[in-house]
Design a protein around this motif. Structure first.
Motif, PDB file in Angstrom:
ATOM      1  N   PRO A 192      -1.069   4.006  34.246  1.00 29.72           N
ATOM      2  CA  PRO A 192       0.323   4.215  33.868  1.00 29.72           C
ATOM      3  C   PRO A 192       1.258   3.544  34.862  1.00 29.72           C
ATOM      4  O   PRO A 192       0.864   3.207  35.979  1.00 29.72           O
ATOM      5  CB  PRO A 192       0.478   5.731  33.940  1.00 29.72           C
ATOM      6  CG  PRO A 192      -0.500   6.146  34.980  1.00 29.72           C
ATOM      7  CD  PRO A 192      -1.667   5.213  34.840  1.00 29.72           C
ATOM      8  N   PRO A 223       3.030  11.881  47.022  1.00 31.81           N
ATOM      9  CA  PRO A 223       1.682  12.194  46.571  1.00 31.81           C
ATOM     10  C   PRO A 223       1.712  12.259  45.060  1.00 31.81           C
ATOM     11  O   PRO A 223       2.736  11.954  44.453  1.00 31.81           O
ATOM     12  CB  PRO A 223       1.427  13.566  47.171  1.00 31.81           C
ATOM     13  CG  PRO A 223       2.782  14.176  47.302  1.00 31.81           C
ATOM     14  CD  PRO A 223       3.735  13.039  47.515  1.00 31.81           C
ATOM     15  N   ASN A 224       0.666  12.661  44.468  1.00 30.26           N
ATOM     16  CA  ASN A 224       0.594  12.382  43.044  1.00 30.26           C
ATOM     17  C   ASN A 224       0.118  13.560  42.205  1.00 30.26           C
ATOM     18  O   ASN A 224      -0.964  13.528  41.650  1.00 30.26           O
ATOM     19  CB  ASN A 224      -0.333  11.197  42.841  1.00 30.26           C
ATOM     20  CG  ASN A 224      -0.030  10.537  41.534  1.00 30.26           C
ATOM     21  OD1 ASN A 224       0.985  10.851  40.910  1.00 30.26           O
ATOM     22  ND2 ASN A 224      -0.909   9.680  41.105  1.00 30.26           N
ATOM     23  N   PRO A 225       0.979  14.578  42.091  1.00 24.12           N
ATOM     24  CA  PRO A 225       0.557  15.784  41.397  1.00 24.12           C
ATOM     25  C   PRO A 225       0.291  15.600  39.908  1.00 24.12           C
ATOM     26  O   PRO A 225      -0.482  16.350  39.343  1.00 24.12           O
ATOM     27  CB  PRO A 225       1.729  16.747  41.589  1.00 24.12           C
ATOM     28  CG  PRO A 225       2.502  16.180  42.724  1.00 24.12           C
ATOM     29  CD  PRO A 225       2.305  14.705  42.636  1.00 24.12           C
ATOM     30  N   ILE A 226       0.928  14.619  39.267  1.00 20.45           N
ATOM     31  CA  ILE A 226       0.652  14.470  37.834  1.00 20.45           C
ATOM     32  C   ILE A 226      -0.777  13.967  37.676  1.00 20.45           C
ATOM     33  O   ILE A 226      -1.111  12.906  38.187  1.00 20.45           O
ATOM     34  CB  ILE A 226       1.623  13.477  37.172  1.00 20.45           C
ATOM     35  CG1 ILE A 226       3.048  14.003  37.241  1.00 20.45           C
ATOM     36  CG2 ILE A 226       1.229  13.276  35.723  1.00 20.45           C
ATOM     37  CD1 ILE A 226       4.030  13.183  36.448  1.00 20.45           C
ATOM     38  N   PRO A 227      -1.585  14.716  37.008  1.00 20.26           N
ATOM     39  CA  PRO A 227      -3.009  14.326  36.941  1.00 20.26           C
ATOM     40  C   PRO A 227      -3.236  13.246  35.883  1.00 20.26           C
ATOM     41  O   PRO A 227      -2.352  12.921  35.140  1.00 20.26           O
ATOM     42  CB  PRO A 227      -3.715  15.605  36.541  1.00 20.26           C
ATOM     43  CG  PRO A 227      -2.681  16.485  35.927  1.00 20.26           C
ATOM     44  CD  PRO A 227      -1.317  15.944  36.260  1.00 20.26           C
ATOM     45  N   ARG A 253       4.077   4.150  37.280  1.00 11.95           N
ATOM     46  CA  ARG A 253       4.506   5.362  37.962  1.00 11.95           C
ATOM     47  C   ARG A 253       5.837   5.146  38.655  1.00 11.95           C
ATOM     48  O   ARG A 253       6.143   4.049  39.105  1.00 11.95           O
ATOM     49  CB  ARG A 253       3.457   5.767  39.003  1.00 11.95           C
ATOM     50  CG  ARG A 253       2.156   6.211  38.374  1.00 11.95           C
ATOM     51  CD  ARG A 253       1.194   6.710  39.396  1.00 11.95           C
ATOM     52  NE  ARG A 253       0.663   5.623  40.204  1.00 11.95           N
ATOM     53  CZ  ARG A 253       0.216   5.782  41.444  1.00 11.95           C
ATOM     54  NH1 ARG A 253       0.282   6.979  42.013  1.00 11.95           N
ATOM     55  NH2 ARG A 253      -0.272   4.778  42.110  1.00 11.95           N
ATOM     56  N   ALA A 254       6.617   6.176  38.729  1.00 11.90           N
ATOM     57  CA  ALA A 254       7.923   6.090  39.385  1.00 11.90           C
ATOM     58  C   ALA A 254       8.201   7.385  40.115  1.00 11.90           C
ATOM     59  O   ALA A 254       7.841   8.463  39.642  1.00 11.90           O
ATOM     60  CB  ALA A 254       9.023   5.814  38.359  1.00 11.90           C
ATOM     61  N   PHE A 255       8.829   7.260  41.261  1.00 10.21           N
ATOM     62  CA  PHE A 255       9.168   8.423  42.073  1.00 10.21           C
ATOM     63  C   PHE A 255      10.645   8.372  42.419  1.00 10.21           C
ATOM     64  O   PHE A 255      11.163   7.315  42.749  1.00 10.21           O
ATOM     65  CB  PHE A 255       8.359   8.421  43.380  1.00 10.21           C
ATOM     66  CG  PHE A 255       6.884   8.356  43.148  1.00 10.21           C
ATOM     67  CD1 PHE A 255       6.156   9.502  42.933  1.00 10.21           C
ATOM     68  CD2 PHE A 255       6.243   7.137  43.129  1.00 10.21           C
ATOM     69  CE1 PHE A 255       4.795   9.434  42.709  1.00 10.21           C
ATOM     70  CE2 PHE A 255       4.881   7.064  42.904  1.00 10.21           C
ATOM     71  CZ  PHE A 255       4.155   8.216  42.690  1.00 10.21           C
ATOM     72  N   GLU A 275       5.172   7.604  51.640  1.00 10.71           N
ATOM     73  CA  GLU A 275       4.437   8.729  52.184  1.00 10.71           C
ATOM     74  C   GLU A 275       4.742  10.041  51.458  1.00 10.71           C
ATOM     75  O   GLU A 275       3.873  10.856  51.257  1.00 10.71           O
ATOM     76  CB  GLU A 275       4.751   8.890  53.670  1.00 10.71           C
ATOM     77  CG  GLU A 275       6.159   9.410  53.912  1.00 10.71           C
ATOM     78  CD  GLU A 275       6.464   9.568  55.400  1.00 10.71           C
ATOM     79  OE1 GLU A 275       5.583  10.012  56.128  1.00 10.71           O
ATOM     80  OE2 GLU A 275       7.592   9.228  55.796  1.00 10.71           O
ATOM     81  N   ASN A 276       6.007  10.231  51.078  1.00 13.95           N
ATOM     82  CA  ASN A 276       6.325  11.473  50.395  1.00 13.95           C
ATOM     83  C   ASN A 276       6.162  11.342  48.890  1.00 13.95           C
ATOM     84  O   ASN A 276       6.865  11.943  48.129  1.00 13.95           O
ATOM     85  CB  ASN A 276       7.744  11.928  50.742  1.00 13.95           C
ATOM     86  CG  ASN A 276       8.729  10.791  50.605  1.00 13.95           C
ATOM     87  OD1 ASN A 276       8.468   9.858  49.845  1.00 13.95           O
ATOM     88  ND2 ASN A 276       9.828  10.864  51.304  1.00 13.95           N
ATOM     89  N   ILE A 293       5.780   1.906  40.788  1.00 13.57           N
ATOM     90  CA  ILE A 293       4.473   1.432  41.213  1.00 13.57           C
ATOM     91  C   ILE A 293       3.685   1.023  39.980  1.00 13.57           C
ATOM     92  O   ILE A 293       3.604   1.771  39.014  1.00 13.57           O
ATOM     93  CB  ILE A 293       3.723   2.529  41.983  1.00 13.57           C
ATOM     94  CG1 ILE A 293       4.487   2.889  43.247  1.00 13.57           C
ATOM     95  CG2 ILE A 293       2.313   2.062  42.320  1.00 13.57           C
ATOM     96  CD1 ILE A 293       3.831   3.967  44.055  1.00 13.57           C
TER      97      ILE A 293
END
Lengths: 240, 240
Positions: free
Chosen positions: A221, A236-240, A223-225, A233-234, A79
């Motif tokens: 940044p 979310p974004n815990p890295i602050p 971002r990659a999941f 949907e799964n 993303i």
DNA sequence: TAGGTTGACATGTATATACAAGTTATACAA
DNA sequence: TTGTATAACTTGTATATACATGTCAACCTA
């Protein structure tokens, strides 16, 4: 009832592969053998195989069998920046030029070939977020509607000529010091930039376009999941 | 012979979705309706639906139907650095410490919680490639075998506690100026670094580990490929 | 020996069928 | 009105079967 049979077959085969029971390059037992072993139909075995193939563990070869594949790299959903739509593009330059050396090399152009170039600034409420250069091989006579290219990716733009899904994109990301013309355009003395090169290739191997983006810290940044098949949907974004 | 029927069905439905004929949230015609429309069996229609579901266009809901999904982000296969195995790790520090603020926040730790920390340098033939910090929540009494962690990812390391496939990784990549201790460790005056944060989360949502890596230009670019399901073979490397 | 044919076996595509299980609107009863 | 059955849908799982097509080794022929 317990897990479906085809899932259980996939589970045990996956485990057998992961634990080294079937080394890379190995041929798995055939569908007929497996359907006998599990006392089920060939169709059910095939469902299990399709799952494992989708996960990259095996590859089907018609007439041959299922071949165990080398562990593949993690698949990530990438993303860019925030899902903020308040950004706008300011076009700096559109034209037909001799390509800069890196674009010519990436597009595999011959000496003297020309490219359509589009240089733009992305900003949000006056703050520059990114500098963007796109290069498309110029074909004499082809209508240059593409001079109007918006923020859409090449893939979007060319989805009528090719199936968008068939296009392949290669990216390279690095940290860089901006060249002079980029620093000038971005205004500030930005030095911590992400440079993102993208090359879009058609199914036939034709190089369709090359873009280079310089992302400022304000862009956010990259971002990659990974894990699970890339639904948003799964993630979310815990890295602050 | 032409393309297989189930592929043609998938093609036309995909096209219909892409062109807006079925807006997001819409319910597609049921399998029975489609199998009548295409004069084929339900099984063949299901194969087409499975393809579109795998591509993220639709989602099946038992008892309900197939729901058109919002466009998802491109899926990329990420590759870090070259596939060069001549690199080595030099461990700088291993211990149990109070976590730095960013690690505590990413791991969602409470005040006073401790972490196992591993700080290392990756280099190839004497040239530093990366600085690497890993943080793991410290649980009193848990054997700290993990102090021996090699270059393996958390996911590899914890594959006995969890199915490696079940772990989810979130990454953030940005360009950064290195903090003092990193600059010191890397020796040179490196300023163009890629910072990669990774958070590994278990299926239950437990935060398993956090790592921050600083990659030097020598490490090579971060590469990503999209298009086709992430097998390495169809990812040659035209970007020079 | 070289080259082509054949047959056994692999996966690919497709049909017809059956029942399980989730969803929803409608009809009916308290 | 509120709740609960029920009936008519939906997708999910599974079987049995047929033929097409790719692979490869064994065999046969020139």
């Amino acid at each position: 009832m317990s897990r479906a049979l085809y899932l259980r077959i996939a589970d045990t085969l996956r485990q057998r592969i992961l634990s080294g029971g079937h080394p890379v390059g190995d041929l798995l037992p055939s569908e007929n053998e497996l359907s006998e072993a599990y006392r089920t139909s060939r169709v059910t075995v095939r469902k299990a195989m399709n799952i494992l193939e989708g996960e990259g563990y095996i590859k089907a070869r018609q007439g041959k069998g299922y071949i165990v594949q080398p562990p593949r790299h993690a698949v990530f959903t990438l993303i860019f920046g925030e899902e903020d739509t308040r950004h706008e593009f300011r076009c700096l330059e559109v034209g037909i030029i001799e390509p800069p050396e890196h674009a010519a090399r990436s597009l595999a152009l011959k000496e003297g070939d020309l490219v359509v170039v589009i240089r733009r600034i992305l900003d949000r409420e006056g703050i520059p977020l990114a500098y963007d250069e796109k290069f498309l091989p110029y074909e004499r006579g082809r209508p240059t509607v593409e001079l109007e290219l918006g923020y859409s990716e090449f893939a979007d733009y060319f989805s009528d000529r090719f199936s968008a899904l068939a296009l392949r994109t290669e990216m390279r990301v690095r940290a860089t010091l901006p060249p002079a013309h980029v620093r000038l355009a971005l205004g500030s003395g930005e030095e911590r930039l992400l440079a993102v090169d993208r090359l879009v290739v058609s199914p036939a191997g034709e190089r369709i376009g090359f873009s280079r983006e310089y992302l400022t810290p304000e862009f956010g940044p990259l971002r990659a999941f990974s894990g699970r098949s890339g639904s948003a949907e799964n993630a979310p974004n815990p890295i602050p």
